[in-house]
Design an enzyme around this catalytic site. Structure first.
Site, PDB file in Angstrom:
ATOM      1  N   ASP A 206       0.970  -1.189   0.297  1.00  0.00           N
ATOM      2  CA  ASP A 206       0.177  -0.030   0.062  1.00  0.00           C
ATOM      3  C   ASP A 206       1.144   1.087  -0.001  1.00  0.00           C
ATOM      4  O   ASP A 206       1.586   1.396   0.860  1.00  0.00           O
ATOM      5  CB  ASP A 206      -0.790  -0.067   1.346  1.00  0.00           C
ATOM      6  CG  ASP A 206      -1.910  -1.040   1.204  1.00  0.00           C
ATOM      7  OD1 ASP A 206      -1.643  -2.105   0.768  1.00  0.00           O
ATOM      8  OD2 ASP A 206      -3.267  -0.901   1.850  1.00  0.00           O
TER       9      ASP A 206
ATOM     10  N   LYS B 239      -7.231   3.135  -3.329  1.00  0.00           N
ATOM     11  CA  LYS B 239      -7.648   3.369  -1.981  1.00  0.00           C
ATOM     12  C   LYS B 239      -7.729   4.501  -1.612  1.00  0.00           C
ATOM     13  O   LYS B 239      -7.117   5.510  -2.071  1.00  0.00           O
ATOM     14  CB  LYS B 239      -6.491   2.478  -1.119  1.00  0.00           C
ATOM     15  CG  LYS B 239      -6.894   2.589   0.447  1.00  0.00           C
ATOM     16  CD  LYS B 239      -5.464   1.881   1.103  1.00  0.00           C
ATOM     17  CE  LYS B 239      -5.643   2.048   2.734  1.00  0.00           C
ATOM     18  NZ  LYS B 239      -4.211   1.394   3.248  1.00  0.00           N
TER      19      LYS B 239
ATOM     20  N   LYS C 122     -10.355   0.005  -2.239  1.00  0.00           N
ATOM     21  CA  LYS C 122     -10.363  -0.158  -0.864  1.00  0.00           C
ATOM     22  C   LYS C 122     -10.654   1.165  -0.183  1.00  0.00           C
ATOM     23  O   LYS C 122      -9.790   1.863  -0.170  1.00  0.00           O
ATOM     24  CB  LYS C 122      -8.795  -0.584  -0.537  1.00  0.00           C
ATOM     25  CG  LYS C 122      -8.563  -0.763   0.938  1.00  0.00           C
ATOM     26  CD  LYS C 122      -7.285  -1.266   1.164  1.00  0.00           C
ATOM     27  CE  LYS C 122      -6.960  -1.400   2.472  1.00  0.00           C
ATOM     28  NZ  LYS C 122      -5.483  -1.902   2.884  1.00  0.00           N
TER      29      LYS C 122
END
Length: 354
Positions: free
Chosen positions: A191, A254, A290
């Protein structure tokens, strides 16, 4: 590039060699959620400023009305609610990103991921033998090796937050080295955060180049690009940053780090999933989504699941395309499942976490 020429190019691609990945067949609602990465990875594309220009117009009022209608006109109750909450668990990145994290805390979190529910809840729901678990455990780089060891053989992924999380304000070379170190330690999902200043300055080529370099540093590990939407100020910035990240090869986009003053919100999520839909229509590649930060209740998880089902379809309710970034969400889901079985709510301390 005009929309007409893009459609013609897309049609030509479909008639030629298979550059376009077909949408997978519909998965039965009661099928086990796949734990491996099972879809064609997004190879990215050249930065197309014309395509981005076509996505600039974002109507906040319309998005807010759409979100309000989604969350109010569907009421999920009883056994259906329990099933949807189990799906939320299967799509969860169980996360600990605290300054007081330790190896032992991470091991306890991994133990919770392997066995997310108390035995009496498992037996009461009739899911004994079903491996309903979070999709991944998400940690800082120093704890990647600990998580990999604790989760070995479980099928649960290990995600590392990287690139000077949460702000991304170190030299690119340093950020790339951090990615490579996490992959070397065994993380199979990374991430990363983008420098939000590149969005404000509309330095799209520089942002694109950085994400391409991050994707290369990930190797076989999947790349989840955190936009920091609470810092981006406008939905237009969110939309354009989403498109650049996908063009550069992101496997997931995300919302947030969880450290911003405003984290995941449904209007922001709607803008991002519509960017995902537009990218799929343009290229044929499926991109994951996400939401993270502030999603701490079972009710909130249901709202996000409904959003994904209504906007992108059933395929985006699998963990290879949808994740929650969550730390306390699992506790509330477990409490709701116990209430479903007994009619009573239990205290949080009866559902051990890390």
């Amino acid at each position: 590039m005009s929309s007409t020429s893009r459609e013609a190019e897309l049609s030509a691609n479909r008639l030629g060699p298979s550059k376009i990945t077909p949408l997978p067949a519909r998965t039965a609602a009661n099928a086990p959620a796949p734990q491996a990465h099972g879809i064609a990875r997004n190879p990215g594309m050249k930065l197309d400023l014309g395509f981005m220009e076509s996505m600039r117009s974002v109507n906040r009022s319309a998005l807010e009305r759409r979100v309000a209608s989604l969350t109010k006109r569907r009421s999920i109750k009883a056994d259906n609610q329990a099933a949807w909450l189990l799906r939320a668990v299967a799509c969860m990145d169980l996360t600990t990103l605290n300054s007081n994290d330790t190896d032992e805390r991470v091991r306890r979190l991994c133990a919770k991921a392997v066995n997310p529910f108390r035995r009496d809840i498992v037996e009461g729901l009739g899911i004994t033998g079903e491996k309903i678990r979070p999709a991944a455990v998400c940690v800082y780089h120093p704890f990647v090796a600990t998580a990999v060891d604790a989760l070995r053989g479980s099928g649960i992924h290990v995600a590392a937050v990287s690139t000077a999380f949460p702000h991304g304000l170190t030299p690119l070379s340093t950020r790339l080295q951090e990615i490579e170190a996490s992959v070397s330690d065994g993380a199979d999902e990374i991430d990363v955060v983008i420098p939000r200043g590149l969005v404000f300055a509309a330095k799209w080529q520089e942002l694109y180049n950085e994400i391409v370099a991050m994707r290369a540093a990930c190797g076989e590990a999947h790349l989840k690009v955190i936009l920091g939407t609470g810092d981006l100020a406008t939905l237009r910035n969110v939309m354009l940053a989403s498109m650049v990240a996908m063009m550069a090869g992101a496997d997931f986009i995300k919302t947030s780090t969880g450290k911003e003053s405003v984290n995941a919100t449904l209007p922001v999520g709607l803008a991002m999933v519509r960017a995902i839909r537009a990218y799929f229509e343009e290229t044929g590649y499926l991109i994951g989504f996400k939401p993270a930060g502030g999603i701490s209740t079972a009710k909130a998880s249901l709202d996000w699941l409904v959003l994904m089902k209504e906007e992108l379809g059933r395929r985006w309710l699998e963990p290879d395309l949808f994740r929650f970034g969550a730390s306390s969400l699992l506790t509330d889901i477990e409490r709701q499942l116990e209430h479903h079985l007994t009619g009573h709510y239990s205290a949080n301390h009866r559902h051990a976490m890390a």
